[in-house]
Design an enzyme around this catalytic site. Structure first.
Site, PDB file in Angstrom:
ATOM      1  N   SER A  60      -9.681 -35.241  -1.210  1.00 38.19           N
ATOM      2  CA  SER A  60     -10.678 -34.625  -0.248  1.00 38.19           C
ATOM      3  C   SER A  60     -10.651 -33.184  -1.051  1.00 38.19           C
ATOM      4  O   SER A  60     -11.687 -32.185  -0.530  1.00 38.19           O
ATOM      5  CB  SER A  60      -9.225 -33.968   0.670  1.00 38.19           C
ATOM      6  OG  SER A  60      -8.340 -35.185   1.396  1.00 38.19           O
ATOM      7  N   HIS A  77      -8.541 -42.339   2.947  1.00 33.02           N
ATOM      8  CA  HIS A  77      -7.421 -42.276   4.044  1.00 33.02           C
ATOM      9  C   HIS A  77      -7.341 -43.344   5.170  1.00 33.02           C
ATOM     10  O   HIS A  77      -7.385 -43.922   5.804  1.00 33.02           O
ATOM     11  CB  HIS A  77      -7.270 -41.091   4.623  1.00 33.02           C
ATOM     12  CG  HIS A  77      -6.977 -39.869   3.807  1.00 33.02           C
ATOM     13  ND1 HIS A  77      -8.619 -38.577   3.422  1.00 33.02           N
ATOM     14  CD2 HIS A  77      -6.145 -39.486   2.785  1.00 33.02           C
ATOM     15  CE1 HIS A  77      -7.302 -37.393   2.835  1.00 33.02           C
ATOM     16  NE2 HIS A  77      -6.684 -38.293   2.227  1.00 33.02           N
ATOM     17  N   ARG A 135      -4.013 -44.386  -5.962  1.00 31.93           N
ATOM     18  CA  ARG A 135      -5.446 -44.399  -5.971  1.00 31.93           C
ATOM     19  C   ARG A 135      -5.459 -44.554  -7.468  1.00 31.93           C
ATOM     20  O   ARG A 135      -5.502 -46.218  -7.805  1.00 31.93           O
ATOM     21  CB  ARG A 135      -5.870 -43.313  -6.108  1.00 31.93           C
ATOM     22  CG  ARG A 135      -6.805 -42.948  -4.658  1.00 31.93           C
ATOM     23  CD  ARG A 135      -7.139 -41.701  -4.844  1.00 31.93           C
ATOM     24  NE  ARG A 135      -6.171 -40.867  -4.040  1.00 31.93           N
ATOM     25  CZ  ARG A 135      -5.847 -39.751  -4.145  1.00 31.93           C
ATOM     26  NH1 ARG A 135      -7.607 -38.614  -3.875  1.00 31.93           N
ATOM     27  NH2 ARG A 135      -4.892 -38.666  -4.463  1.00 31.93           N
ATOM     28  N   LYS A 149      -0.372 -26.246  -0.295  1.00 31.94           N
ATOM     29  CA  LYS A 149      -1.823 -26.314  -1.016  1.00 31.94           C
ATOM     30  C   LYS A 149      -2.368 -24.782  -0.030  1.00 31.94           C
ATOM     31  O   LYS A 149      -1.679 -25.534   1.644  1.00 31.94           O
ATOM     32  CB  LYS A 149      -2.616 -27.309  -0.761  1.00 31.94           C
ATOM     33  CG  LYS A 149      -2.054 -28.376  -2.140  1.00 31.94           C
ATOM     34  CD  LYS A 149      -2.492 -29.554  -1.062  1.00 31.94           C
ATOM     35  CE  LYS A 149      -1.716 -31.162  -2.061  1.00 31.94           C
ATOM     36  NZ  LYS A 149      -2.264 -32.549  -1.874  1.00 31.94           N
TER      37      LYS A 149
HETATM   38  P1  ADP Z   1      -0.555 -34.836  -0.297  1.00 35.42           P
HETATM   39  O1  ADP Z   1      -1.227 -33.389  -0.013  1.00 35.42           O
HETATM   40  O2  ADP Z   1       0.131 -35.449   0.694  1.00 35.42           O
HETATM   41  O3  ADP Z   1      -0.883 -35.647  -1.190  1.00 35.42           O
HETATM   42  P2  ADP Z   1      -3.136 -36.361   0.905  1.00 35.42           P
HETATM   43  O4  ADP Z   1      -3.978 -35.607   2.153  1.00 35.42           O
HETATM   44  O5  ADP Z   1      -4.013 -35.607  -0.230  1.00 35.42           O
HETATM   45  O6  ADP Z   1      -1.924 -34.660   1.235  1.00 35.42           O
HETATM   46  O7  ADP Z   1      -2.902 -37.997   0.943  1.00 35.42           O
HETATM   47  C1  ADP Z   1      -1.911 -38.456   0.919  1.00 35.42           C
HETATM   48  C2  ADP Z   1      -2.497 -39.856   1.291  1.00 35.42           C
HETATM   49  O8  ADP Z   1      -3.205 -40.668   0.916  1.00 35.42           O
HETATM   50  C3  ADP Z   1      -2.021 -39.917  -0.190  1.00 35.42           C
HETATM   51  O9  ADP Z   1      -0.855 -40.522  -0.714  1.00 35.42           O
HETATM   52  C4  ADP Z   1      -3.182 -39.994  -1.423  1.00 35.42           C
HETATM   53  O10 ADP Z   1      -2.003 -40.658  -2.774  1.00 35.42           O
HETATM   54  C5  ADP Z   1      -3.434 -40.781  -0.131  1.00 35.42           C
HETATM   55  N1  ADP Z   1      -5.036 -41.061  -0.739  1.00 35.42           N
HETATM   56  C6  ADP Z   1      -5.566 -39.688  -1.092  1.00 35.42           C
HETATM   57  N2  ADP Z   1      -7.078 -40.128  -1.134  1.00 35.42           N
HETATM   58  C7  ADP Z   1      -7.252 -41.434  -0.935  1.00 35.42           C
HETATM   59  C8  ADP Z   1      -7.615 -42.736  -1.555  1.00 35.42           C
HETATM   60  N3  ADP Z   1      -8.903 -41.976  -2.025  1.00 35.42           N
HETATM   61  N4  ADP Z   1      -7.811 -44.280  -1.324  1.00 35.42           N
HETATM   62  C9  ADP Z   1      -6.760 -43.777  -0.862  1.00 35.42           C
HETATM   63  N5  ADP Z   1      -5.457 -43.672  -0.936  1.00 35.42           N
HETATM   64  C10 ADP Z   1      -5.442 -42.135  -0.916  1.00 35.42           C
END
Ligand code: ADP
Length: 167
Positions: A129, A18, A91, A42
């Site tokens: 995460s 992130h 990703r 979630k």
């Molecule tokens: P959500 O529940 O909205 O998917 P996340 O916190 O899991 O929220 O992710 C927010 C954004 O960050 C999403 O667009 C996700 O694809 C992106 N993201 C999560 N992990 C990574 C990573 N390792 N590299 C790049 N982007 C990521």
């Protein structure tokens, strides 16, 4: 005109993946607002207040980035922020279908708002995460996956949970 973008997500908790997206977005936009979704489907490990505080700590040296929580539709929050772009990270192809559908739906809801995708750096492509939480829960080394405040928060959180289960 200020070019402002919102990066919405759960950030439960924020990972180095992130942070990489936030840094790259900050290079492209004048202001980036990290939007922490309060009521996602979630059930989060960290409360929205905890997630916001962790993000604020981790991003404190980035003056053009601020952190806020929001509830409801992303497009409404983006409009409130007077932003015109939603940032999302991509990703693998597994992210693509869901992200495409959401971006298209958001265009239907507000055609003044565009989604801008950043492709993850290869070194973070495996990072989520959920996987970080899984490793931390079992005592694995997460120091290369998250910044130090997140590592500390995760260790504390799982200690609290373990203590709670003993009582
Ligand atoms: P959500 O529940 O909205 O998917 P996340 O916190 O899991 O929220 O992710 C927010 C954004 O960050 C999403 O667009 C996700 O694809 C992106 N993201 C999560 N992990 C990574 C990573 N390792 N590299 C790049 N982007 C990521």
């Amino acid at each position: 005109m200020i070019r402002r973008a919102v990066y919405p997500g759960s950030f439960d908790p924020v990972t180095n993946g992130h942070i990489d997206i936030i840094k790259r977005a900050a290079n492209q936009f004048d202001e980036v607002i990290v939007g922490v979704l309060v009521n996602s489907a979630k059930s989060p490990l960290f409360s929205s207040i905890e997630r916001v505080n962790i993000l604020k700590e981790v991003l404190k040296d980035m003056p053009s980035v601020r952190v806020e929580s929001f509830d409801g539709l992303s497009v409404n929050f983006v409009r409130e922020c007077k932003a015109a772009a939603i940032i999302r990270g991509l990703r693998a192809t597994t992210d693509f279908e869901y992200e495409l559908q959401m971006a298209q739906m958001n265009r239907v809801l507000d055609e003044g708002i565009d989604t801008v995708f950043f492709i993850t750096n290869l070194q973070y492509a495996y990072l989520s995460s959920s996987i970080v939480k899984e490793v931390a829960k079992h005592g694995g080394d997460i120091s290369k996956l998250v910044p130090p405040p997140v590592e500390r928060a995760l260790i504390m959180k799982y200690k609290e949970i373990a203590n709670g289960q003993q009582n």
